[in-house]
Structures are given as structure tokens and as C-alpha cells.
Design a protein around this motif. Structure first.
Motif, PDB file in Angstrom:
ATOM      1  N   ARG A 187       1.081  -1.281  -0.125  1.00  0.00           N
ATOM      2  CA  ARG A 187      -0.057  -0.041  -0.019  1.00  0.00           C
ATOM      3  C   ARG A 187       1.080   1.388  -0.112  1.00  0.00           C
ATOM      4  O   ARG A 187       0.191   2.574   0.046  1.00  0.00           O
ATOM      5  CB  ARG A 187      -0.954   0.041   1.350  1.00  0.00           C
ATOM      6  CG  ARG A 187      -0.308  -0.069   2.397  1.00  0.00           C
ATOM      7  CD  ARG A 187      -1.292  -0.050   3.570  1.00  0.00           C
ATOM      8  NE  ARG A 187      -0.521   0.605   5.065  1.00  0.00           N
ATOM      9  CZ  ARG A 187      -1.343   0.474   6.155  1.00  0.00           C
ATOM     10  NH1 ARG A 187      -2.368   0.196   6.176  1.00  0.00           N
ATOM     11  NH2 ARG A 187      -0.545   0.992   7.227  1.00  0.00           N
ATOM     12  N   ARG A 188       2.168   1.084   0.055  1.00  0.00           N
ATOM     13  CA  ARG A 188       3.073   2.273   0.132  1.00  0.00           C
ATOM     14  C   ARG A 188       3.644   2.496  -1.405  1.00  0.00           C
ATOM     15  O   ARG A 188       4.296   1.648  -1.817  1.00  0.00           O
ATOM     16  CB  ARG A 188       4.276   2.015   0.956  1.00  0.00           C
ATOM     17  CG  ARG A 188       3.719   2.224   2.406  1.00  0.00           C
ATOM     18  CD  ARG A 188       4.822   1.825   3.287  1.00  0.00           C
ATOM     19  NE  ARG A 188       6.122   2.310   3.316  1.00  0.00           N
ATOM     20  CZ  ARG A 188       6.495   3.355   3.645  1.00  0.00           C
ATOM     21  NH1 ARG A 188       5.704   4.033   4.405  1.00  0.00           N
ATOM     22  NH2 ARG A 188       7.880   3.790   3.532  1.00  0.00           N
ATOM     23  N   TRP A 189       3.466   3.513  -2.049  1.00  0.00           N
ATOM     24  CA  TRP A 189       3.724   3.925  -3.745  1.00  0.00           C
ATOM     25  C   TRP A 189       4.510   5.147  -3.618  1.00  0.00           C
ATOM     26  O   TRP A 189       4.394   6.027  -3.013  1.00  0.00           O
ATOM     27  CB  TRP A 189       2.486   4.017  -4.139  1.00  0.00           C
ATOM     28  CG  TRP A 189       1.755   2.871  -4.544  1.00  0.00           C
ATOM     29  CD1 TRP A 189       1.019   2.104  -3.767  1.00  0.00           C
ATOM     30  CD2 TRP A 189       1.673   2.033  -5.659  1.00  0.00           C
ATOM     31  NE1 TRP A 189       0.579   0.977  -4.252  1.00  0.00           N
ATOM     32  CE2 TRP A 189       0.941   1.115  -5.517  1.00  0.00           C
ATOM     33  CE3 TRP A 189       2.008   2.493  -7.002  1.00  0.00           C
ATOM     34  CZ2 TRP A 189       0.551  -0.015  -6.674  1.00  0.00           C
ATOM     35  CZ3 TRP A 189       1.893   1.718  -8.123  1.00  0.00           C
ATOM     36  CH2 TRP A 189       1.420   0.344  -8.076  1.00  0.00           C
ATOM     37  N   MET A 209       1.077   6.347   1.348  1.00  0.00           N
ATOM     38  CA  MET A 209       0.391   5.247   1.749  1.00  0.00           C
ATOM     39  C   MET A 209      -1.087   5.211   1.331  1.00  0.00           C
ATOM     40  O   MET A 209      -1.780   6.420   1.010  1.00  0.00           O
ATOM     41  CB  MET A 209       0.175   5.141   3.340  1.00  0.00           C
ATOM     42  CG  MET A 209      -0.728   3.974   3.918  1.00  0.00           C
ATOM     43  SD  MET A 209      -1.244   4.081   5.509  1.00  0.00           S
ATOM     44  CE  MET A 209      -2.595   5.281   5.353  1.00  0.00           C
ATOM     45  N   ASN A 210      -1.803   4.378   0.638  1.00  0.00           N
ATOM     46  CA  ASN A 210      -2.874   4.473   0.129  1.00  0.00           C
ATOM     47  C   ASN A 210      -3.157   5.557  -0.965  1.00  0.00           C
ATOM     48  O   ASN A 210      -4.148   6.598  -0.788  1.00  0.00           O
ATOM     49  CB  ASN A 210      -3.891   4.460   1.156  1.00  0.00           C
ATOM     50  CG  ASN A 210      -4.196   2.973   1.925  1.00  0.00           C
ATOM     51  OD1 ASN A 210      -3.581   2.062   1.622  1.00  0.00           O
ATOM     52  ND2 ASN A 210      -4.630   3.055   3.068  1.00  0.00           N
ATOM     53  N   ARG A 213      -6.680   5.253  -6.163  1.00  0.00           N
ATOM     54  CA  ARG A 213      -6.860   4.303  -6.936  1.00  0.00           C
ATOM     55  C   ARG A 213      -6.801   4.384  -8.535  1.00  0.00           C
ATOM     56  O   ARG A 213      -7.652   5.335  -8.878  1.00  0.00           O
ATOM     57  CB  ARG A 213      -7.723   3.327  -6.541  1.00  0.00           C
ATOM     58  CG  ARG A 213      -7.804   2.378  -5.405  1.00  0.00           C
ATOM     59  CD  ARG A 213      -8.753   1.447  -5.173  1.00  0.00           C
ATOM     60  NE  ARG A 213      -8.715   0.232  -6.255  1.00  0.00           N
ATOM     61  CZ  ARG A 213      -9.612  -0.903  -5.929  1.00  0.00           C
ATOM     62  NH1 ARG A 213     -10.454  -0.913  -4.920  1.00  0.00           N
ATOM     63  NH2 ARG A 213      -9.231  -1.793  -6.701  1.00  0.00           N
ATOM     64  N   ASP A 297       2.442  -2.848   5.968  1.00  0.00           N
ATOM     65  CA  ASP A 297       2.531  -2.092   4.735  1.00  0.00           C
ATOM     66  C   ASP A 297       1.616  -3.025   3.502  1.00  0.00           C
ATOM     67  O   ASP A 297       1.959  -2.598   2.311  1.00  0.00           O
ATOM     68  CB  ASP A 297       3.836  -1.983   4.077  1.00  0.00           C
ATOM     69  CG  ASP A 297       4.706  -3.172   3.740  1.00  0.00           C
ATOM     70  OD1 ASP A 297       4.310  -4.266   4.328  1.00  0.00           O
ATOM     71  OD2 ASP A 297       5.905  -3.139   3.229  1.00  0.00           O
ATOM     72  N   ASN A 299      -2.154  -4.486   2.138  1.00  0.00           N
ATOM     73  CA  ASN A 299      -3.791  -4.468   2.071  1.00  0.00           C
ATOM     74  C   ASN A 299      -4.147  -5.352   0.850  1.00  0.00           C
ATOM     75  O   ASN A 299      -3.226  -5.572  -0.036  1.00  0.00           O
ATOM     76  CB  ASN A 299      -4.499  -3.318   2.417  1.00  0.00           C
ATOM     77  CG  ASN A 299      -4.284  -2.008   1.137  1.00  0.00           C
ATOM     78  OD1 ASN A 299      -3.908  -2.427   0.238  1.00  0.00           O
ATOM     79  ND2 ASN A 299      -4.141  -0.861   1.725  1.00  0.00           N
ATOM     80  N   ILE A 301      -5.966  -3.954  -1.703  1.00  0.00           N
ATOM     81  CA  ILE A 301      -6.443  -3.128  -2.869  1.00  0.00           C
ATOM     82  C   ILE A 301      -5.450  -2.929  -3.919  1.00  0.00           C
ATOM     83  O   ILE A 301      -4.067  -2.691  -3.817  1.00  0.00           O
ATOM     84  CB  ILE A 301      -6.582  -1.678  -2.115  1.00  0.00           C
ATOM     85  CG1 ILE A 301      -7.638  -1.585  -0.878  1.00  0.00           C
ATOM     86  CG2 ILE A 301      -7.133  -0.625  -3.297  1.00  0.00           C
ATOM     87  CD1 ILE A 301      -7.795  -0.219  -0.293  1.00  0.00           C
ATOM     88  N   PHE A 303      -4.061  -0.981  -6.280  1.00  0.00           N
ATOM     89  CA  PHE A 303      -4.124   0.311  -6.554  1.00  0.00           C
ATOM     90  C   PHE A 303      -3.939   0.747  -7.970  1.00  0.00           C
ATOM     91  O   PHE A 303      -4.252   1.888  -8.368  1.00  0.00           O
ATOM     92  CB  PHE A 303      -3.031   1.324  -5.865  1.00  0.00           C
ATOM     93  CG  PHE A 303      -3.370   1.295  -4.467  1.00  0.00           C
ATOM     94  CD1 PHE A 303      -4.206   2.082  -3.853  1.00  0.00           C
ATOM     95  CD2 PHE A 303      -2.696   0.272  -3.673  1.00  0.00           C
ATOM     96  CE1 PHE A 303      -4.501   2.241  -2.380  1.00  0.00           C
ATOM     97  CE2 PHE A 303      -2.972   0.277  -2.262  1.00  0.00           C
ATOM     98  CZ  PHE A 303      -3.877   1.413  -1.630  1.00  0.00           C
ATOM     99  N   SER A 307     -11.460   0.476  -8.924  1.00  0.00           N
ATOM    100  CA  SER A 307     -12.523  -0.501  -7.952  1.00  0.00           C
ATOM    101  C   SER A 307     -13.469  -1.211  -8.827  1.00  0.00           C
ATOM    102  O   SER A 307     -14.255  -0.431  -9.650  1.00  0.00           O
ATOM    103  CB  SER A 307     -13.555   0.154  -6.875  1.00  0.00           C
ATOM    104  OG  SER A 307     -14.037  -0.671  -6.080  1.00  0.00           O
TER     105      SER A 307
END
Length: 497
Positions: A187-189, A209-210, A213, A297, A299, A301, A303, A307
């Protein structure tokens, strides 16, 4: 075979015949005695309800909110193993994170009631974000210092282990692993837009983080994931499932109604794996357990993509739990069970320095606090939340003693870390462990915030902010080396059994 001629019989002295017969009896008796003294492997499991009263604060989001409904009951799920010489217990609690003092109180009660030493008790939280808090500023084991729910939680953990101990029966044990990569994403980009990288300290991070998307501003993930599901299964000698403990490096899933208490996908997994093993409505009840691996780090999702559709409340967590349970069941079909394996455990305290705010941080947050006092009616900002956290850190000790633990189950090693641990740390432990198979349970025996690696600290981001991460930046390296040394010692002990 030729018969001995009758004329020879008188040539065999009676003493020799008696000696031979005596040796035969002794050999037979020794074989029977060895069978009688061979250690018996036993296992027992139980659940203990730890559902809080309504009105207690749920702490999974930025702002605590009171619990207004119980969607599904919370539990401490307990497994006790006994190799005839060593007993140990593993307990997973539906909670976001439990202080060491609460776990230590539970261990104190368990040891007093059962004789199982505290070093052989691995107690951990699952990290569901829809449970009420067990946190608090505790410094002693005096029960008067605990909140009502903390005392209740410690008692119920103790009760669960005692009930599992009462269910001990001769058992077989096996362990396995299988990958499920579709639900784990870092989740870290790294991103190309610096406006996404501002932090509450007035600076700019290198990772976010997060992030949004499906955004064109995404570059690449800042770290790896661990797709492996590890699991341990115990069954009676007749093949009746007793318990299954799994480990998956995925954060909570979420998707609950505001104010709902829920065990998240960890609770659904416990039910689904029992259904798949045909263990419903049996006595004693089967206990399914899912522990949180190194997912600080990570989840579920993706990204890179928008969704795909809107999920109903609780739908996504059930989907994830069903997928994880199905994969475990698939691997379980090929499992080799052992009638006996050696058990061992070790525990140590490691002293770490705590991070301290710089003078620039103190000045920055003093201005934030001064401006927020004049407008207290609105929702608190991120900066105000961290101003409060920095104020508390200034009053905290400059060192902290954290518990580390390892467990050996035959050729399987389990490490226990009291932090939200990054996936790369868990992968390093698997790669360097002297055990054939290894996994890590995080938020075990305490809860001390996030544990980024030194390299991740340099990138910044939510998980590295002071007030989210509290211990020295080199802490993950010290923890890994300590656990590996304990693993080596444990393996030597197992080799001598």
C-alpha cells in the motif's frame, strides 16, 4: 528348520536354557516398557468470547467512535499443544492491538492456574479495525490500574487456555503452505505528484500510503508482499479436526457499518475453514484461527485498477476469507500428519531506544496546537492528531523493553513480533531461518506501533511518522537478528530431543 536330535538334548546345560529364556523375557518386557513410556502428542482447542459492551470506543479509524451494534461476536481463539514433555499455547484475539501489560496479566493468570510458563504462551491480536480498544497507559500488573474491559480480556484469555487444556487428547499434527497472491498488495507507493506526499510535520515524503486508485500519478510500489498462507492443523487419532491455525500477511479488510463491532475476515475464516473440513456441529467444537502475518505495509487494494464494483457491507471480507479458506483446504488435502513432534519455545526482552521529536517538530506542533485551540468545534485535522501524539512522546521514556518469542513445532518455526511489521521483514525471516518452514505472527505479546525497515524509514510515509512508529529506525534489524539467534538455539534444543 531341522529339529534338534533327541540324543543332543542332554548336551545343552539347563542353565543355558534358562539364560536364553530369561533374555527373551527381558527383551519382550523392554519392548513393552518402551511402548508404554513413549511420549504421546496431545492437542486441545477452545474459544473464549471477548465481545465488549456497547458504548466502548472502536479505534480503527482516525477518530474513535462508540460501539453501537455487535455484528459478530469477538473471540480469543486458543490452541494448546503438548508433546509429553513441553506444553505451549497460541491465542489469537479479535482486537486491533493489545498492550503488553494486558497480555502479561493474562499470562500471569494462565501460569498460576496451569503451570504453563509465560515463555510458552504466544498471545496476539488479529488487527481487526472494528473492535473496541484494549489500550491504555498501563505501567504495572496491579488489576486496579486496568480498565474494566482490559481486566475482562485478560480473564477471558486465561479462561480460554484453561478450557483448551481441559480438551487435550491424543492427536496428530501437520503443517503446510500455499500461495494466494490475489489479495495482497503493497500500500506504499512512489508517485509522480508531490501534492500527494505532504506529511503532518510540514514536510514532503518520498512515498504515499494508500494513493488514489487507478491514478496516472502512480509510479511503483515501495516494497514487496508475501502471498504465502502458512497453516498448522491438528486432528484426533481418528481423524476428527481439532483446530487449524493459519497465517496470512494481509491487513484487515474492512467494509463494516459505522459503529459495528466485527472480527473482520479473521472471524469469517474461522467459520469457513471449519465448514470445509466438515467440522461443524462436532464435540468438542472445532476451532479455526487466522493470525496476521507481516502486513504492516500490505492491504488487499489493487491500486493499479479502479474499484471493479461497489461491495455491500461485509461482502468483501467474506470473499477474502472464503478465498483464503479454500486455498488452505486445497493444501490440507495433501498434508502429512505426524503422531509426535518435539515442541519448544523461547522468550526474551529486547531493549530499544524510542524516537524523540526534534526541536523543529516541537515548534511546528506548538503552532498547530495554538491555532486549533481557538477553533475546537470542528473535526480534528491530521496535524492536530499528531501534535497530541508528539506531546505524549515528550513525556515518555527514552527506552522501551519489547518481548520477542519463537516457537518450534518439529521442523516448523514460528516467530512473534509485537509490532505491525513490514512484509520484507517477514520474508527475510523465512529466508534466513534455520527451520525448514517459518512464519511470523505480528502484534504478538504486545502492541508497539509500526516497524518499518531502515530503508523504508528513509522514504517516509504514514507508517514511518513519529507517533505511528515509536522505536529507533534500526529496530527491525535488531529484532531479526535476535529472532534468528533464538531460532538457532531452539533448533539445537529440538535436535537433542
Amino acid at each position: 528348520m531341522h529339529a534338534i536330535p533327541a540324543t543332543w538334548a542332554f548336551r545343552i546345560p539347563a542353565a543355558v536354557i534358562l539364560l536364553a529364556f530369561s533374555c527373551y523375557l527381558q527383551t519382550g518386557n523392554s519392548r513393552v516398557l518402551a511402548e508404554e513410556t513413549k511420549p504421546v502428542f496431545r492437542a486441545g482447542a477452545a474459544t473464549s468470547n471477548i465481545t465488549p459492551p456497547l458504548g466502548e470506543l472502536i479505534v480503527g479509524g482516525w477518530q474513535p467512535i462508540p460501539a453501537t451494534n455487535i455484528h459478530d461476536e469477538l473471540h480469543a481463539r486458543c490452541l494448546v499443544l503438548d508433546d509429553g514433555n513441553v506444553k505451549l499455547a497460541i491465542v489469537l484475539c479479535d482486537n486491533v492491538g493489545i498492550p503488553r501489560e494486558v497480555f502479561d496479566l493474562a499470562k500471569q493468570k494462565i501460569e498460576a492456574a496451569t503451570g504453563i510458563p509465560a515463555s510458552h504462551l504466544l498471545l496476539a491480536a488479529t488487527h481487526t479495525h472494528s473492535a473496541t480498544t484494549a489500550r491504555g497507559p498501563l505501567k504495572t500488573l496491579a488489576e486496579t490500574d486496568f480498565t474494566d474491559y482490559q481486566r475482562f480480556l485478560a480473564h477471558r484469555i486465561s479462561d480460554g487456555v484453561r478450557r483448551a487444556l481441559a480438551q487435550l487428547e491424543p492427536a496428530r499434527i501437520g503443517w503446510g503452505k500455499i500461495d494466494e497472491p490475489s489479495e495482497v498488495f503493497n500500500r506504499r507507493w512512489f508517485v509522480t505528484d508531490t501534492s500527494l506526499l505532504a506529511n503532518p510535520f510540514g514536510g514532503i515524503d518520498r512515498v504515499r500510503m494508500n494513493p488514489p486508485r487507478g491514478s496516472s500519478r502512480l509510479d511503483r510500489p515501495a516494497g514487496p508482499v508475501d502471498p504465502e498462507i502458512s497453516f498448522v492443523s491438528v486432528q484426533s487419532l481418528e481423524g476428527r479436526p481439532i483446530a487449524l491455525l493459519a497465517n496470512y500477511s494481509l491487513h484487515y479488510v474492512g467494509g463494516v457499518r459505522s459503529g459495528d463491532v466485527s472480527a473482520d475476515y479473521f472471524g469469517y475464516f474461522a467459520k469457513f475453514i471449519g465448514d470445509k473440513l466438515g467440522a461443524t456441529d462436532q464435540s468438542p467444537p472445532f476451532v479455526g484461527i487466522l493470525s496476521n502475518g507481516t502486513s504492516g505495509d500490505v492491504n488487499n487494494i489493487n491500486f493499479r485498477e479502479q474499484s471493479p464494483r461497489k461491495y455491500e457491507r461485509y461482502e468483501k471480507m467474506q470473499e477474502v476469507a472464503e478465498k483464503v479458506a479454500s486455498r488452505v483446504f486445497e493444501a490440507h488435502q495433501q498434508l502429512t500428519f505426524h503422531d509426535w513432534v518435539p515442541l519448544a519455545a523461547q522468550h526474551m526482552d529486547l531493549t530499544l531506544k524510542t524516537r524523540q521529536p526534534t526541536p523543529a517538530m516541537v515548534d511546528h506542533f506548538a503552532k498547530i496546537t495554538a491555532s486549533s485551540e481557538s477553533n475546537s468545534s470542528r473535526r480534528r485535522s491530521r496535524e492536530e492528531i499528531y501534535a497530541e501524539r508528539i506531546g505524549k512522546i515528550q513525556q515518555a521514556p527514552e527506552e522501551v523493553s519489547i518481548p520477542l518469542q519463537v516457537i518450534g513445532i518439529g521442523d516448523l518455526g514460528i516467530s512473534a513480533i509485537p509490532f505491525e511489521t513490514f512484509a520484507e521483514t517477514g520474508l527475510e525471516l523465512k529466508d534466513r531461518s534455520p527451520f525448514k518452514d517459518t512464519f511470523t505472527i505480528e502484534l504478538a505479546n504486545g502492541s508497539y506501533g509500526y516497524l518499518p525497515t531502515p530503508e523504508q524509514h528513509r522514504l517516509g510515509g504514514y507508517e514511518t511518522w513519529l507517533g505511528t512508529s515509536y522505536v529507533e529506525e534500526n529496530a527491525s534489524r535488531k529484532i531479526v537478528e535476535s529472532l534468528l539467534e533464538m531460532f538457532r538455539s531452539l533448533q539445537q534444543d529440538n535436535g537433542r530431543k
